[in-house]
Design a protein around this motif. Structure first.
Motif, PDB file in Angstrom:
ATOM      1  N   GLN A  84       0.817  -1.207   0.000  1.00  0.00           N
ATOM      2  CA  GLN A  84       0.000   0.000   0.000  1.00  0.00           C
ATOM      3  C   GLN A  84       0.853   1.260   0.000  1.00  0.00           C
ATOM      4  N   TYR A  85       1.920   1.254   0.828  1.00  0.00           N
ATOM      5  CA  TYR A  85       2.745   2.457   0.965  1.00  0.00           C
ATOM      6  C   TYR A  85       4.048   2.375   0.162  1.00  0.00           C
ATOM      7  N   ARG A  86       4.194   1.297  -0.614  1.00  0.00           N
ATOM      8  CA  ARG A  86       5.355   1.130  -1.494  1.00  0.00           C
ATOM      9  C   ARG A  86       6.674   1.256  -0.724  1.00  0.00           C
ATOM     10  N   ILE A  87       6.761   0.471   0.334  1.00  0.00           N
ATOM     11  CA  ILE A  87       7.980   0.444   1.141  1.00  0.00           C
ATOM     12  C   ILE A  87       8.530  -0.977   1.166  1.00  0.00           C
ATOM     13  N   ASN A  88       9.820  -1.100   1.356  1.00  0.00           N
ATOM     14  CA  ASN A  88      10.474  -2.410   1.359  1.00  0.00           C
ATOM     15  C   ASN A  88      10.839  -2.881   2.761  1.00  0.00           C
ATOM     16  N   GLN A  89      10.787  -1.974   3.747  1.00  0.00           N
ATOM     17  CA  GLN A  89      11.125  -2.342   5.111  1.00  0.00           C
ATOM     18  C   GLN A  89      10.047  -1.810   6.055  1.00  0.00           C
ATOM     19  N   MET A  90       9.896  -2.494   7.182  1.00  0.00           N
ATOM     20  CA  MET A  90       8.932  -2.044   8.170  1.00  0.00           C
ATOM     21  C   MET A  90       9.395  -2.457   9.562  1.00  0.00           C
ATOM     22  N   LEU A  91       9.123  -1.597  10.520  1.00  0.00           N
ATOM     23  CA  LEU A  91       9.504  -1.869  11.905  1.00  0.00           C
ATOM     24  C   LEU A  91       8.428  -2.697  12.594  1.00  0.00           C
ATOM     25  N   VAL A  92       8.852  -3.472  13.578  1.00  0.00           N
ATOM     26  CA  VAL A  92       7.928  -4.288  14.369  1.00  0.00           C
ATOM     27  C   VAL A  92       8.000  -3.803  15.804  1.00  0.00           C
ATOM     28  N   VAL A  93       6.853  -3.429  16.369  1.00  0.00           N
ATOM     29  CA  VAL A  93       6.810  -2.899  17.732  1.00  0.00           C
ATOM     30  C   VAL A  93       5.850  -3.715  18.572  1.00  0.00           C
ATOM     31  N   ASP A  94       6.135  -3.776  19.892  1.00  0.00           N
ATOM     32  CA  ASP A  94       5.259  -4.529  20.795  1.00  0.00           C
ATOM     33  C   ASP A  94       4.099  -3.671  21.266  1.00  0.00           C
ATOM     34  N   ALA A  95       3.319  -4.204  22.211  1.00  0.00           N
ATOM     35  CA  ALA A  95       2.131  -3.501  22.696  1.00  0.00           C
ATOM     36  C   ALA A  95       2.482  -2.179  23.367  1.00  0.00           C
ATOM     37  N   ASP A  96       3.711  -2.041  23.878  1.00  0.00           N
ATOM     38  CA  ASP A  96       4.148  -0.798  24.518  1.00  0.00           C
ATOM     39  C   ASP A  96       4.784   0.167  23.532  1.00  0.00           C
ATOM     40  N   GLY A  97       4.809  -0.210  22.256  1.00  0.00           N
ATOM     41  CA  GLY A  97       5.379   0.663  21.244  1.00  0.00           C
ATOM     42  C   GLY A  97       6.886   0.582  21.136  1.00  0.00           C
ATOM     43  N   LYS A  98       7.492  -0.429  21.773  1.00  0.00           N
ATOM     44  CA  LYS A  98       8.953  -0.563  21.720  1.00  0.00           C
ATOM     45  C   LYS A  98       9.374  -1.416  20.522  1.00  0.00           C
ATOM     46  N   LEU A  99      10.516  -1.058  19.967  1.00  0.00           N
ATOM     47  CA  LEU A  99      11.035  -1.772  18.806  1.00  0.00           C
ATOM     48  C   LEU A  99      11.486  -3.172  19.200  1.00  0.00           C
ATOM     49  N   VAL A 100      10.911  -4.193  18.556  1.00  0.00           N
ATOM     50  CA  VAL A 100      11.286  -5.574  18.860  1.00  0.00           C
ATOM     51  C   VAL A 100      11.762  -6.323  17.614  1.00  0.00           C
ATOM     52  N   GLY A 101      11.614  -5.707  16.449  1.00  0.00           N
ATOM     53  CA  GLY A 101      12.039  -6.399  15.243  1.00  0.00           C
ATOM     54  C   GLY A 101      11.938  -5.516  14.023  1.00  0.00           C
ATOM     55  N   ALA A 102      12.307  -6.076  12.891  1.00  0.00           N
ATOM     56  CA  ALA A 102      12.226  -5.367  11.616  1.00  0.00           C
ATOM     57  C   ALA A 102      11.999  -6.376  10.506  1.00  0.00           C
ATOM     58  N   LEU A 103      11.292  -5.948   9.480  1.00  0.00           N
ATOM     59  CA  LEU A 103      10.971  -6.799   8.336  1.00  0.00           C
ATOM     60  C   LEU A 103      11.490  -6.172   7.053  1.00  0.00           C
ATOM     61  N   HIS A 104      12.050  -7.008   6.193  1.00  0.00           N
ATOM     62  CA  HIS A 104      12.371  -6.586   4.841  1.00  0.00           C
ATOM     63  C   HIS A 104      11.505  -7.402   3.895  1.00  0.00           C
ATOM     64  N   ILE A 105      11.165  -6.823   2.771  1.00  0.00           N
ATOM     65  CA  ILE A 105      10.319  -7.522   1.811  1.00  0.00           C
ATOM     66  C   ILE A 105      10.938  -8.851   1.401  1.00  0.00           C
ATOM     67  N   HIS A 106      12.273  -8.924   1.415  1.00  0.00           N
ATOM     68  CA  HIS A 106      12.962 -10.177   1.054  1.00  0.00           C
ATOM     69  C   HIS A 106      12.715 -11.269   2.099  1.00  0.00           C
ATOM     70  N   ASP A 107      12.542 -10.869   3.376  1.00  0.00           N
ATOM     71  CA  ASP A 107      12.245 -11.837   4.425  1.00  0.00           C
ATOM     72  C   ASP A 107      10.911 -12.534   4.149  1.00  0.00           C
ATOM     73  N   LEU A 108       9.952 -11.759   3.674  1.00  0.00           N
ATOM     74  CA  LEU A 108       8.621 -12.294   3.377  1.00  0.00           C
ATOM     75  C   LEU A 108       8.648 -13.169   2.128  1.00  0.00           C
ATOM     76  N   THR A 109       9.501 -12.786   1.190  1.00  0.00           N
ATOM     77  CA  THR A 109       9.641 -13.587  -0.024  1.00  0.00           C
ATOM     78  C   THR A 109      10.273 -14.937   0.296  1.00  0.00           C
ATOM     79  N   ARG A 110      11.323 -14.911   1.123  1.00  0.00           N
ATOM     80  CA  ARG A 110      11.994 -16.165   1.492  1.00  0.00           C
ATOM     81  C   ARG A 110      11.061 -17.085   2.254  1.00  0.00           C
ATOM     82  N   ALA A 111      10.173 -16.502   3.065  1.00  0.00           N
ATOM     83  CA  ALA A 111       9.216 -17.303   3.836  1.00  0.00           C
ATOM     84  C   ALA A 111       8.050 -17.763   2.970  1.00  0.00           C
TER      85      ALA A 111
END
Length: 345
Positions: free
Chosen positions: A315-342
């Motif tokens: 939707q937003y034409r981005i290749n990376q995205m941050l992953v945050v927990d319920a408290d809004g803290k950074l716990v991970g990151a995603l790259h479009i290639h990670d999703l492709t490999r999976a």
């Protein structure tokens, strides 16, 4: 393909008669076969409009506390296997039992709580008829699928499903063709009706197909594919751009998160941002990352489905995205290639 295999294939093609009459005859027979089988299904469709047997069969299968056991021999056996597999994958526990093997011990797999679907176009298959009295004495419900409503099997069943056809697609009217197609189609109809009445959803289908594409899409969560811990690129807001670029290079995601003292994302800086800056900034040594980052970056929770992350990225034409927990803290990151490999994409 090896050279030897290619030569073999070419020789085979050389032996094919180029006479166009052969191709025309083949096409005619193919169309006739499809038409005969389509007519057979349409005839059954019309026949069922005045017959409550399917409704009674579905009610019986819904009431079954055990499993649905499907059995048949010969071509009917192949159809029975497919029907059992379709039922099992759509929310109705089912298995195939070969009637000959059942007579030699496999009947022990059948219980009084099970429903038994017996398939025989003639309704007189000796192997089936040898075991069905035992099935009936056991207390299992019996559904028959035959082309002969007056057959022994049809008369023995609690519910009989008529799969008769006017003729087989075989020019000799001998090989089971239209009759097996009709039987398989009716088996699919039973499975679909049961699926709907059980409230079977995409998530349920995915759980029984974890190795398939749909299973991966509906069972893979962001936490399963995200990068975490030291693999997540992150810098503080007060570091210089040069230090942030080093983090981007080392982590290999083409970006870095910019976080506050509590580890909550403030922004993100990507390779694309760097390329755009080169035209405007001469000296990177004095630039702070906070002054060039993109504030309020897109993020997703680790419990979300990975396919949801794909939707946001597209939707937003981005290749990376941050992953945050319920408290809004950074716990991970995603790259479009990670999703492709999976294989989520």
């Amino acid at each position: 393909m090896s050279v030897t295999d290619e030569k073999t294939m070419l020789k085979a093609f050389d032996r094919i008669d180029p006479d166009p009459r052969i191709a025309a005859r083949a096409l005619l027979l193919a169309r006739e076969t499809l038409q005969i089988e389509a007519d057979a299904i349409n005839a059954m469709h019309a026949r069922l409009a005045a017959d409550d047997s399917v409704g009674r069969a579905v009610a019986l299968l819904l009431a079954c506390k055990g499993r649905v056991v499907v059995s048949g021999i010969g071509k009917s056996g192949h159809i029975a296997r497919k029907i059992a597999a379709t039922l099992a994958s759509t929310g109705t526990p089912a298995l195939f039992v070969h009637p000959a093997e059942a007579a030699h011990g496999d009947l022990g797999m059948v219980t009084a709580d099970d429903a038994f679907i017996a398939i025989s176009y003639s309704g007189e298959s000796a192997e089936l008829m040898a075991i069905l009295p035992v099935v009936k004495r056991m207390g299992s419900a019996l559904i028959s699928m035959t082309g002969k409503p007056g057959s022994s099997l049809a008369q023995l069943a609690d519910v009989h499903l008529d799969v008769s056809v006017a003729k087989e697609a075989c020019p000799l009217n001998l090989a089971p063709t239209a009759s097996t197609t009709v039987t398989l189609a009716l088996g699919d109809a039973l499975a679909v009706a049961l699926l709907d009445l059980r409230g079977f959803k995409e998530e349920d289908f995915a759980r029984s197909h974890p190795g398939g594409a749909l299973g991966r899409r509906l069972l893979t969560h962001v936490r399963d594919v995200m990068r975490s811990g030291a693999a997540v690129p992150a810098v503080g807001a007060d570091v210089k751009l040069t230090e942030a670029l080093l983090e981007i290079t080392q982590k290999g995601m083409g970006m870095t998160a910019v976080v506050d003292a509590d580890g909550r994302p403030l922004g993100v800086f990507t390779d694309g941002d760097l390329r755009r800056m080169i035209e405007k900034v001469q000296d990177f040594s004095k630039v702070l990352i906070r002054d060039v980052m993109h504030a309020k970056p897109r993020s997703i929770g680790p419990e979300k489905l990975a396919v949801d992350a794909v939707a946001v990225m597209e939707q937003y034409r981005i290749n990376q995205m941050l992953v945050v927990d319920a408290d809004g803290k950074l716990v991970g990151a995603l790259h479009i290639h990670d999703l492709t490999r999976a294989k989520v994409i």
